[in-house]
Write a protein that holds these residues in place. Structure first.
Motif, PDB file in Angstrom:
ATOM      1  N   ARG A  53       0.837  -1.210   0.000  1.00  0.00           N
ATOM      2  CA  ARG A  53       0.000   0.000   0.000  1.00  0.00           C
ATOM      3  C   ARG A  53       0.869   1.256   0.000  1.00  0.00           C
ATOM      4  O   ARG A  53       0.601   2.226  -0.708  1.00  0.00           O
ATOM      5  CB  ARG A  53      -0.937  -0.008   1.206  1.00  0.00           C
ATOM      6  N   HIS A  54       1.936   1.232   0.790  1.00  0.00           N
ATOM      7  CA  HIS A  54       2.817   2.400   0.795  1.00  0.00           C
ATOM      8  C   HIS A  54       3.527   2.546  -0.550  1.00  0.00           C
ATOM      9  O   HIS A  54       3.781   3.668  -1.004  1.00  0.00           O
ATOM     10  CB  HIS A  54       3.823   2.307   1.940  1.00  0.00           C
ATOM     11  N   ALA A  55       3.835   1.446  -1.181  1.00  0.00           N
ATOM     12  CA  ALA A  55       4.458   1.531  -2.517  1.00  0.00           C
ATOM     13  C   ALA A  55       3.487   2.193  -3.491  1.00  0.00           C
ATOM     14  O   ALA A  55       3.868   3.034  -4.315  1.00  0.00           O
ATOM     15  CB  ALA A  55       4.847   0.131  -2.994  1.00  0.00           C
ATOM     16  N   ARG A  56       2.219   1.816  -3.369  1.00  0.00           N
ATOM     17  CA  ARG A  56       1.200   2.402  -4.249  1.00  0.00           C
ATOM     18  C   ARG A  56       1.058   3.911  -3.984  1.00  0.00           C
ATOM     19  O   ARG A  56       0.966   4.718  -4.917  1.00  0.00           O
ATOM     20  CB  ARG A  56      -0.129   1.689  -3.960  1.00  0.00           C
ATOM     21  N   MET A  57       1.051   4.269  -2.716  1.00  0.00           N
ATOM     22  CA  MET A  57       0.961   5.677  -2.357  1.00  0.00           C
ATOM     23  C   MET A  57       2.182   6.442  -2.884  1.00  0.00           C
ATOM     24  O   MET A  57       2.059   7.565  -3.391  1.00  0.00           O
ATOM     25  CB  MET A  57       0.886   5.828  -0.831  1.00  0.00           C
ATOM     26  N   ALA A  58       3.340   5.831  -2.759  1.00  0.00           N
ATOM     27  CA  ALA A  58       4.566   6.499  -3.196  1.00  0.00           C
ATOM     28  C   ALA A  58       4.588   6.659  -4.719  1.00  0.00           C
ATOM     29  O   ALA A  58       5.000   7.696  -5.239  1.00  0.00           O
ATOM     30  CB  ALA A  58       5.788   5.702  -2.726  1.00  0.00           C
ATOM     31  N   ARG A  59       4.137   5.629  -5.425  1.00  0.00           N
ATOM     32  CA  ARG A  59       4.078   5.741  -6.896  1.00  0.00           C
ATOM     33  C   ARG A  59       3.150   6.880  -7.288  1.00  0.00           C
ATOM     34  O   ARG A  59       3.448   7.655  -8.206  1.00  0.00           O
ATOM     35  CB  ARG A  59       3.574   4.427  -7.513  1.00  0.00           C
ATOM     36  N   ALA A  60       2.022   6.976  -6.613  1.00  0.00           N
ATOM     37  CA  ALA A  60       1.080   8.055  -6.930  1.00  0.00           C
ATOM     38  C   ALA A  60       1.700   9.418  -6.632  1.00  0.00           C
ATOM     39  O   ALA A  60       1.576  10.359  -7.422  1.00  0.00           O
ATOM     40  CB  ALA A  60      -0.215   7.871  -6.135  1.00  0.00           C
ATOM     41  N   ALA A 110      -2.457  12.318 -12.930  1.00  0.00           N
ATOM     42  CA  ALA A 110      -1.349  11.360 -13.031  1.00  0.00           C
ATOM     43  C   ALA A 110      -1.286  10.476 -11.790  1.00  0.00           C
ATOM     44  O   ALA A 110      -1.024   9.261 -11.875  1.00  0.00           O
ATOM     45  CB  ALA A 110      -0.029  12.109 -13.208  1.00  0.00           C
ATOM     46  N   ALA A 111      -1.537  11.068 -10.645  1.00  0.00           N
ATOM     47  CA  ALA A 111      -1.557  10.278  -9.412  1.00  0.00           C
ATOM     48  C   ALA A 111      -2.672   9.239  -9.487  1.00  0.00           C
ATOM     49  O   ALA A 111      -2.486   8.068  -9.125  1.00  0.00           O
ATOM     50  CB  ALA A 111      -1.748  11.187  -8.201  1.00  0.00           C
ATOM     51  N   GLN A 112      -3.808   9.682  -9.964  1.00  0.00           N
ATOM     52  CA  GLN A 112      -4.965   8.788 -10.077  1.00  0.00           C
ATOM     53  C   GLN A 112      -4.634   7.630 -11.023  1.00  0.00           C
ATOM     54  O   GLN A 112      -4.981   6.471 -10.751  1.00  0.00           O
ATOM     55  CB  GLN A 112      -6.155   9.622 -10.587  1.00  0.00           C
ATOM     56  N   ALA A 163     -12.193   7.502  -5.600  1.00  0.00           N
ATOM     57  CA  ALA A 163     -12.632   6.129  -5.357  1.00  0.00           C
ATOM     58  C   ALA A 163     -13.691   5.709  -6.374  1.00  0.00           C
ATOM     59  O   ALA A 163     -13.657   4.598  -6.911  1.00  0.00           O
ATOM     60  CB  ALA A 163     -13.162   6.001  -3.930  1.00  0.00           C
ATOM     61  N   LEU A 164     -14.612   6.627  -6.617  1.00  0.00           N
ATOM     62  CA  LEU A 164     -15.669   6.317  -7.587  1.00  0.00           C
ATOM     63  C   LEU A 164     -15.062   6.059  -8.966  1.00  0.00           C
ATOM     64  O   LEU A 164     -15.399   5.083  -9.651  1.00  0.00           O
ATOM     65  CB  LEU A 164     -16.657   7.498  -7.653  1.00  0.00           C
ATOM     66  N   GLU A 165     -14.127   6.920  -9.353  1.00  0.00           N
ATOM     67  CA  GLU A 165     -13.503   6.768 -10.665  1.00  0.00           C
ATOM     68  C   GLU A 165     -12.710   5.445 -10.752  1.00  0.00           C
ATOM     69  O   GLU A 165     -12.764   4.733 -11.756  1.00  0.00           O
ATOM     70  CB  GLU A 165     -12.578   7.977 -10.921  1.00  0.00           C
ATOM     71  N   LEU A 166     -11.988   5.127  -9.679  1.00  0.00           N
ATOM     72  CA  LEU A 166     -11.213   3.879  -9.684  1.00  0.00           C
ATOM     73  C   LEU A 166     -12.131   2.660  -9.794  1.00  0.00           C
ATOM     74  O   LEU A 166     -11.840   1.716 -10.542  1.00  0.00           O
ATOM     75  CB  LEU A 166     -10.359   3.785  -8.403  1.00  0.00           C
ATOM     76  N   VAL A 167     -13.252   2.724  -9.099  1.00  0.00           N
ATOM     77  CA  VAL A 167     -14.150   1.567  -9.148  1.00  0.00           C
ATOM     78  C   VAL A 167     -14.881   1.502 -10.481  1.00  0.00           C
ATOM     79  O   VAL A 167     -15.068   0.415 -11.049  1.00  0.00           O
ATOM     80  CB  VAL A 167     -15.137   1.601  -7.950  1.00  0.00           C
ATOM     81  N   LEU A 168     -15.269   2.636 -11.014  1.00  0.00           N
ATOM     82  CA  LEU A 168     -15.927   2.629 -12.327  1.00  0.00           C
ATOM     83  C   LEU A 168     -14.963   2.119 -13.405  1.00  0.00           C
ATOM     84  O   LEU A 168     -15.382   1.500 -14.387  1.00  0.00           O
ATOM     85  CB  LEU A 168     -16.449   4.024 -12.685  1.00  0.00           C
ATOM     86  N   HIS A 169     -13.686   2.357 -13.191  1.00  0.00           N
ATOM     87  CA  HIS A 169     -12.677   1.812 -14.086  1.00  0.00           C
ATOM     88  C   HIS A 169     -12.561   0.310 -13.883  1.00  0.00           C
ATOM     89  O   HIS A 169     -12.547  -0.474 -14.838  1.00  0.00           O
ATOM     90  CB  HIS A 169     -11.332   2.500 -13.808  1.00  0.00           C
ATOM     91  N   GLU A 170     -12.542  -0.083 -12.657  1.00  0.00           N
ATOM     92  CA  GLU A 170     -12.416  -1.503 -12.333  1.00  0.00           C
ATOM     93  C   GLU A 170     -13.577  -2.318 -12.897  1.00  0.00           C
ATOM     94  O   GLU A 170     -13.372  -3.431 -13.385  1.00  0.00           O
ATOM     95  CB  GLU A 170     -12.345  -1.659 -10.798  1.00  0.00           C
ATOM     96  N   VAL A 171     -14.784  -1.763 -12.830  1.00  0.00           N
ATOM     97  CA  VAL A 171     -15.934  -2.523 -13.328  1.00  0.00           C
ATOM     98  C   VAL A 171     -16.140  -2.326 -14.830  1.00  0.00           C
ATOM     99  O   VAL A 171     -17.093  -2.851 -15.406  1.00  0.00           O
ATOM    100  CB  VAL A 171     -17.249  -2.167 -12.583  1.00  0.00           C
ATOM    101  N   VAL A 226      -8.778   6.456 -16.081  1.00  0.00           N
ATOM    102  CA  VAL A 226      -9.065   7.305 -14.926  1.00  0.00           C
ATOM    103  C   VAL A 226      -8.264   8.605 -15.038  1.00  0.00           C
ATOM    104  O   VAL A 226      -7.315   8.701 -15.816  1.00  0.00           O
ATOM    105  CB  VAL A 226      -8.709   6.608 -13.594  1.00  0.00           C
ATOM    106  N   GLY A 227      -8.663   9.587 -14.298  1.00  0.00           N
ATOM    107  CA  GLY A 227      -7.949  10.873 -14.318  1.00  0.00           C
ATOM    108  C   GLY A 227      -8.856  12.036 -14.611  1.00  0.00           C
ATOM    109  O   GLY A 227      -8.843  13.031 -13.872  1.00  0.00           O
ATOM    110  N   PRO A 228      -9.674  11.949 -15.673  1.00  0.00           N
ATOM    111  CA  PRO A 228     -10.509  13.107 -16.011  1.00  0.00           C
ATOM    112  C   PRO A 228     -11.431  13.545 -14.866  1.00  0.00           C
ATOM    113  O   PRO A 228     -11.671  14.745 -14.696  1.00  0.00           O
ATOM    114  CB  PRO A 228     -11.319  12.605 -17.216  1.00  0.00           C
ATOM    115  N   GLY A 229     -11.917  12.595 -14.109  1.00  0.00           N
ATOM    116  CA  GLY A 229     -12.828  12.946 -13.007  1.00  0.00           C
ATOM    117  C   GLY A 229     -12.142  13.812 -11.969  1.00  0.00           C
ATOM    118  O   GLY A 229     -12.607  14.906 -11.639  1.00  0.00           O
ATOM    119  N   VAL A 230     -11.024  13.337 -11.462  1.00  0.00           N
ATOM    120  CA  VAL A 230     -10.353  14.120 -10.424  1.00  0.00           C
ATOM    121  C   VAL A 230      -9.769  15.408 -11.008  1.00  0.00           C
ATOM    122  O   VAL A 230      -9.717  16.439 -10.330  1.00  0.00           O
ATOM    123  CB  VAL A 230      -9.262  13.297  -9.686  1.00  0.00           C
ATOM    124  N   ALA A 231      -9.342  15.345 -12.266  1.00  0.00           N
ATOM    125  CA  ALA A 231      -8.791  16.558 -12.871  1.00  0.00           C
ATOM    126  C   ALA A 231      -9.850  17.647 -13.009  1.00  0.00           C
ATOM    127  O   ALA A 231      -9.592  18.831 -12.740  1.00  0.00           O
ATOM    128  CB  ALA A 231      -8.175  16.231 -14.238  1.00  0.00           C
TER     129      ALA A 231
END
Lengths: 379, 379, 379, 379
Positions: free
Chosen positions: C265-272, C370-372, D350-358, D364-369
């Motif tokens: 999880r920390h690796a994921r946070m750091a990559r972001a 990019a983080a996302q 979180a919503l964007e990540l899950v909508l991507h996952e499903v 992903v990215g445009p939502g948070v941007a």
């Protein structure tokens, strides 16, 4: 079951102080953190009754004692140790660890070192550069006449180093007026905080020794660093900053009550404890008892351990047993920290009820009644 | 100063329960929330000693009383009110607000309604459909013989509605065995929670009345909704869910002690309180005192208000004054909630010290000694 | 304003851990206290990934470092110091304070010590008895290849001593598998507790050095005492027992997540964090960045101090400045402790908004986007 | 996992407010308690933007709604109900329970009642004595133009009663300027407290109706009693006094931020939420969205329940589902209470990540941007 902690450390902590510990953690180098440390340091000076700096160490009280030993003295230097119990012994062990040349003045458990003994030792050892004493010897309940010690030491080149860990705040202790050069205490006794911080006041005379000391081998407890940093309300290493913040709350409570009122209240509690205990036909273990705890000799034919266990299990009150070979021979009832008159009465009541239950007392009532009369008496 | 709250509500709450209230807030419709309400409801049944459902209302105890009145009865129906003080009067005011036809059986403050009085009223009013009683009349310290009332009422078509707000949990109360149809209590007394929740148990006999009632004008206190929701461990409206979660912690404590032990402990505390008070030459106000509080008649020549004020200011102990025109005439010392034997001793000690200070008592000691003897005596 | 603490210590602490600190204080020598310390010690072994004992010191992390230096080495002994920043310098100062003969391998700020450098030093100094390294150099954001260091040191008579204070728990660190002899960490970083405790693991090889060391001058940090006491789940001096009790709660959280999941999880946070920062046109300061914090070079023309101040005042997010002469030249964004993916996103968002406000960025969005994307990518 | 509660009540509560709830319980009739209620009442007036009294009821928000209905109106009186969702329906059910003659103006879920509709109804029913509206209809995310409603109603004999439970404090609401006669809110929404208290402001026009009402059958919710008691900073029944004390802390926070800044901040959060959601190709459910929550239509082919469950389990963020037959058809993301800009960003991430996952989103990215750009934009 409502627990009441009446051991000579840790002691009960006020709810508002405990809740302070539950607040979100902050950064220890922020200006807010510095303002808190500044306030705590000022309030510590008030509690110590000193104008000298008081530094805050993140450690047990023993860390503060080590700081005193390792910073103020070099291996081989002669010091006088006044030992009246287990905590006096801690000075002996520290002196040994740091290679000091220790002259020991010692009395049996339950007795107090008398000023005359120190006077004699100082005469016999004019080359002594330090004297180590204990304000409240919690292993026996003895209190020492530090004011008298100070008068003797101040006239010599030696510095007076006092372990006031379990006494400061619950019995009179005037650092400057009594000529204490290095005064050490901990957070978890009368200062109403959990363990984790040690506080050390340093006089100019002690400071001079510290500055002159070339051979000191310490880094974490280097008092020069702490003195330099505290001048700007900072610490050399990451401190236990949430404890410091919570200490502020307990110190504000002490400020509000007033240090002399605090001493007077503990004296009243101690008088009640002693009166109650004696009215039960029990004997005080200490010849010169202090106001922070009352130590009771377990009477013949009573199982000391069993009584403590019953008091805890049936009534929720935790008294302390004797330590090491004193175990089962004494009971130690502390009345320091966030405790009041009625907690002393509670402890006496539970003790009386259990002593009745185990057959030592034919009837109950005289113990609590005598305590009550002591509470009502003018000081 | 260490505060001790000894009023008949709110009462002290255990630290672990208070800290539960400081946890992050959760969603009240989650499965975790339902599991908590389910557990609380089961534990409430245990405390009520009932197999019937107990519903949780977000309101003061009076809200629970109103729910009983507004759901079980229609305007114009005849009910018998047993009134022995201010809380019995609350039933009178509720009955009036909802237009019930009230037959009042009343005794002066300090006296208790006797079963024979109820028996007579039931005979005179065979058309009565409800009887309202008070378990612990906290305005006077009286406790009622609800078991006897229940035996009389169960033989009639009427339902027995009991205000057990300040008694349930600190004195024997067996909802089912005693034939209580609607039993109402609040969170802030013996159940060791802050105010905010009311609990109501409902028997089948009461449920039948509720179901048959067409004229009820209530929405928030509609017991049909609460009963329907509690069957699935839910509530009709957003409840005070953090209080419910904290109630769980206090109820676990009660479970652990055991309800009969809890009653016995409060009986022991009450015996000590009564013994101590009487040994000071004071008189109990209630002819039939209950175990949740001890009400003391202020003796001639003593300023009742001043004594309470001194006890609070000098010793941190908050006792309750009399209410309305009883102010200054009685002192009410509650011993319910998170309090133990030694808190009772503390209150007696403070009272004795102050009565000595104001000149009523020549000496102190007998009060606490008598309490101590009561504590030592076998029940 | 909702504060978010993102400095490399102290770090945010979970609410349940903080509330544990608000519970009434207990006795530190009770069987309950020993059971807690036993549990904490076991869980620390898990976090350290070691079978060796881990002792708990009441001190800052520096106290743990001092314990390693003063117990394992005598004045005059030769040790190799691997220094890549301010925390490597702490080893230098400690070695100096205790009179060690230090061979220094040093790289400029931002660079990492390479295994080849250590290899060379070990060859040149076969008489070295210790190697000191830093897992996460928080002054620069560099992470070191401790596994590679361990492989080299284990083949020699020297012991490997690692400052893992700010890395352990947020980046892979396998004490035994990587041949770390003395591993030191603190409570206030990834272990999610306030400052006040240091933890030290000791291998058999290190233990042999400690036992053989006759010249050690220490008492409070005497590891022999701690090792002997921890064998019976005890401590030589009054520990900060409420912190230990609270550490249990945070360690249970780590156990539940699983140490490898925690690293991932920390690796994921750091990559972001790295992706977000670079998408804003910023540069990472560390050539070999670690997963506990991301250090950013302040770009030309931007007032580094002003940006941090704006982020804190306008958005409540506390990032760390550079220390000493790095102040204003780097920004340090820690992502360790009780922080999650979205806290990293929050910090990036605030940074991007402020960089836009001060004119460095023409538009916002690319950073968080990019983080996302990094969050969405498979590891 | 770090939980984030983003449902439209309960909402997250600041740590300092939660810790206030963990303080020892006090007596509710003390002068300190009155001072607290006085301060809370003044601060509530500020939040309500009214000079009229605001009373505090111990109940859910629905209790406040019932108090408005039962006190201001008699059975048979004509009232106009403006219904745009589930909470409008609550007015309908209350009106029915108390026998009012209800004229219903209703729009489908997702639509808002327009002022013209009310105007028409008022013309058609000049004998209407009350109008019931909803500020924020949380079942759909719609916000109503209460200011416009107020202008229409104030010209008639009718009073305007508003359910502002989930809107007050997170969207503009000027009780006096907008001519709201009875304004009802609850503690557990924007006022940053757990559930348990309802607040009701009462204008002179409403007060006149209450005073004239002879037929009201209520006791616990009798507003005459609350008004009379609040004049002396008291309550008729034992209130949830620890919640009141904690409300003070959250209200101080609101005072400090300033009510208009609070509205502006929520507007900024809402803009970001809407921008982010739309940039993901999702549609807003409400035609006239309010600033306290963003309601999203679940797109075709996506399992709405599964997405919410993933967001909660994988990312710790609790959004609300649709209620009753809206379940699975909408997602409700609340941004009220102790939440900030970055919590909105977290939910979008979180919503964007899950909508991507499903599989709904290719990248992903445009939502948070987009949300980030909305945050950067001038209001």
């Amino acid at each position: 079951m409502k627990p009441r902690l009446m051991t000579p450390g840790p002691t009960p902590v006020p709810e508002e102080t405990l809740l302070e510990l539950a607040k979100p953690v902050g950064y220890h180098r922020s200006s807010e953190a510095k303002a808190i440390l500044a306030e705590v340091s000022e309030d510590l000076k008030y509690v110590f009754q000193t104008k000298n700096p008081v530094v805050t160490l993140t450690s047990s009280g023993t860390g503060g004692m080590e700081a005193a030993v390792s910073n103020c003295f070099s291996a081989g230097e002669k010091v006088i140790l006044l030992i009246a119990g287990r905590w006096g012994d801690r000075w002996r062990n520290l002196a040994k660890a740091f290679g000091l040349n220790a002259v020991v003045v010692e009395v049996p458990y339950g007795k107090a070192i008398q000023p005359a003994q120190l006077e004699e030792a100082l005469k016999a050892h004019p080359d002594a550069v330090g004297v180590f004493a204990t304000l409240s010897e919690t292993s026996t309940g003895v209190g020492h006449d530090i004011a008298a010690f100070g008068k003797l030491v101040t006239a010599t080149p030696a510095i007076l180093v006092v372990d006031a860990i379990s006494g400061l705040g619950c019995m009179e202790c005037r650092t400057d007026e009594w000529n204490i050069d290095v005064n050490v205490t901990g957070s978890q006794k009368a200062l109403m905080l959990p363990p984790g911080l040690a506080y050390v006041s340093i006089s100019d005379k002690a400071k001079a020794r510290i500055d002159a000391n070339q051979s000191s081998k310490t880094f974490y407890f280097d008092l020069k660093k702490y003195l330099s940093k505290i001048a700007e309300s900072d610490t050399p290493f990451t401190p236990a900053n949430t404890l410091i913040k919570a200490q502020r709350v307990s110190l504000q409570r002490i400020r509000k009550e007033g240090i002399e009122n605090l001493w007077a209240r503990h004296a009243r509690m101690a008088r009640a404890a002693r009166a109650g205990v004696q009215a039960m036909g029990l004997h005080l273990f200490a010849e010169q008892p202090n106001n922070g705890l009352t130590v009771i000799t377990v009477p013949e034919g009573v199982d000391g351990n069993a009584v403590l266990s019953k008091i805890e299990k049936q009534y929720g009150i935790k008294l302390a047993n004797g330590q090491d070979n004193m175990k089962g021979k004494i009971w130690r009832m502390a009345h320091m920290g966030y405790l009041d008159l009625f907690d002393v009465l509670a402890a006496l009541s539970a003790l009386e009820l259990v002593l009745h239950e185990v057959g030592f007392l034919k009837e109950v009532g005289p113990g609590v009644a005598a305590a009550q009369q002591a509470l009502a008496a003018k000081a």
